[in-house]
Design a protein around this motif. Sequence first.
Motif, PDB file in Angstrom:
ATOM      1  N   THR A 177      47.476  33.745  46.798  1.00 39.96           N
ATOM      2  CA  THR A 177      46.525  33.519  45.709  1.00 39.96           C
ATOM      3  C   THR A 177      45.729  32.248  45.974  1.00 39.96           C
ATOM      4  O   THR A 177      46.099  31.431  46.829  1.00 39.96           O
ATOM      5  N   GLU A 207      37.955  38.449  40.144  1.00 43.30           N
ATOM      6  CA  GLU A 207      38.778  39.002  41.209  1.00 43.30           C
ATOM      7  C   GLU A 207      37.920  39.639  42.303  1.00 43.30           C
ATOM      8  O   GLU A 207      37.197  40.605  42.048  1.00 43.30           O
ATOM      9  N   SER A 256      44.131  30.992  38.762  1.00 46.34           N
ATOM     10  CA  SER A 256      44.277  31.551  40.104  1.00 46.34           C
ATOM     11  C   SER A 256      43.494  32.848  40.195  1.00 46.34           C
ATOM     12  O   SER A 256      43.212  33.494  39.186  1.00 46.34           O
ATOM     13  N   SER A 257      43.148  33.220  41.416  1.00 47.11           N
ATOM     14  CA  SER A 257      42.428  34.465  41.630  1.00 47.11           C
ATOM     15  C   SER A 257      42.841  35.081  42.947  1.00 47.11           C
ATOM     16  O   SER A 257      43.350  34.409  43.846  1.00 47.11           O
ATOM     17  N   SER A 258      42.661  36.388  43.019  1.00 47.18           N
ATOM     18  CA  SER A 258      42.989  37.195  44.220  1.00 47.18           C
ATOM     19  C   SER A 258      44.416  36.991  44.728  1.00 47.18           C
ATOM     20  O   SER A 258      44.615  36.589  45.873  1.00 47.18           O
ATOM     21  N   PRO A 259      45.435  37.285  43.923  1.00 47.95           N
ATOM     22  CA  PRO A 259      45.396  37.845  42.575  1.00 47.95           C
ATOM     23  C   PRO A 259      45.464  36.758  41.495  1.00 47.95           C
ATOM     24  O   PRO A 259      45.850  35.625  41.772  1.00 47.95           O
ATOM     25  N   ASN A 260      45.104  37.159  40.287  1.00 48.54           N
ATOM     26  CA  ASN A 260      45.280  36.292  39.124  1.00 48.54           C
ATOM     27  C   ASN A 260      46.738  36.429  38.665  1.00 48.54           C
ATOM     28  O   ASN A 260      47.106  37.410  38.025  1.00 48.54           O
ATOM     29  N   LEU A 261      47.572  35.462  39.017  1.00 48.23           N
ATOM     30  CA  LEU A 261      49.004  35.559  38.733  1.00 48.23           C
ATOM     31  C   LEU A 261      49.305  35.573  37.240  1.00 48.23           C
ATOM     32  O   LEU A 261      50.301  36.148  36.802  1.00 48.23           O
TER      33      LEU A 261
END
Length: 327
Positions: free
Chosen positions: A39, A49, A65-70
Motif C-alpha cells: 500500500t 484507487e 492509504s491507497s492501492s489498496p485503501n486498508l
Amino acid sequence: RLDHPIARLLVERSAVATCVSKDLTALPNLVAEDGRVHTTYHQAGGWEEGGGEDKAAPETGRLSSSSPNLQNITHHGDTTRPYIAGWARPIRRAVCAAPGNVLVKADIGQEEPRITALLADDKQLIADLTPPNDVYRPLARLAYTMSPERQVTLEERQTGKRLFLEWAYGGRSFTASAPWLTVEQHRQVLGYLETQYKGVAVWQRRVLRELQIRGFVRSWLGRRRYFPGYGAASGADQASMQRAALNAPIQMSAADVLKLALPKVHTALPPGAQMVLTVHDEIVVECKQAQQTEVVAIMKAMCDGALPIHLPVEVSVGPTWADQKGV
C-alpha cells in the motif's frame, strides 16, 4: 421503506457487490512480483484507487492509504452490514505472514473515549473507562431497551460505541448509529450521555467558543486545524463546521499518538522484524516466531508517555490478519 424485504435484499446485494469489487477483484491485481501487496501511505491526503486523482485530505492528520485503501477492507466487526461478516474473515486471512513468521497486531483500547476524557477532564468518563466498567454497554441497553438481566452482545456493544462517538463528535440525531430509535429511546440515550458526562458537554462549548474567537481548534499536543470562513458561515454550513470542529481535537490527538508510536516501535524492533501496516489506531508487525515475545513487549509499551492518560494497548498474535489470539 427500508423495513420491506425487497429493500433489505437490495441493500445486501449492494454491499456484497461492493465487497466483491473492492476486495475480491481488486486485491489480487495489486500483488507485486515479490508476492506481497504494497500500500501507499499519505501524510496529508490520499488518491483515488489506481486513478491518481486528488481527493480531499484527512484534515485531522490521520494517515490515509491507497492501492489498496486498508481502511476500507471489509471487517467482520462491521455491525451495520452483518450479512457480509462471513466474507470478511477469508478476505483478511489473505493478509498473512511469510512461512515461519507471525503477525503481531497492536490496537489502542477505546482510544477516542479516553482522549475525550482527557480533553474534557471529565472525571466520570475517566472512571467509566476503568475496568471492569464499560462506557458502551449502558448505551446499548438503552438503544435496545434491554432488561437488566440480559447480557449485551458484542454487536450490540458496537452500537453503543457508535452512539457514544456520534455524540462526542457533536452529533445528536443518532440516525447513523441507530436509525431504529424511537423518540423515547432517543431521549433516554441523549439524556444519559449529557447527565453522565457533563464535563464533555462543557468542553464542547469551550471548543466552539475557541472556534468562534480564533478560527481554529487544537489537539492535546497543540496542533491546530483552521476553519477559514467560519465567522461568515450560517445555517447548514456553520453546523457542519461545528461538528468537524468537535471531531477534530479528538481525531487529531489520536493521529498524534500514532505518529509518536510508529517511530518508537520501528526503532525498538529487533533485526528482521518490520511494520507491515497501520490502520487508524492499529499497528501490525511481521516477525519471526522466535521474536514474538520481544515484539509483543515493545508494542504493549508503544503508547507509554504519549499522553497524560493511560492508553492500554491490546496485542494479539497469529499467522494472518484475521486469525489472531490475544496475548
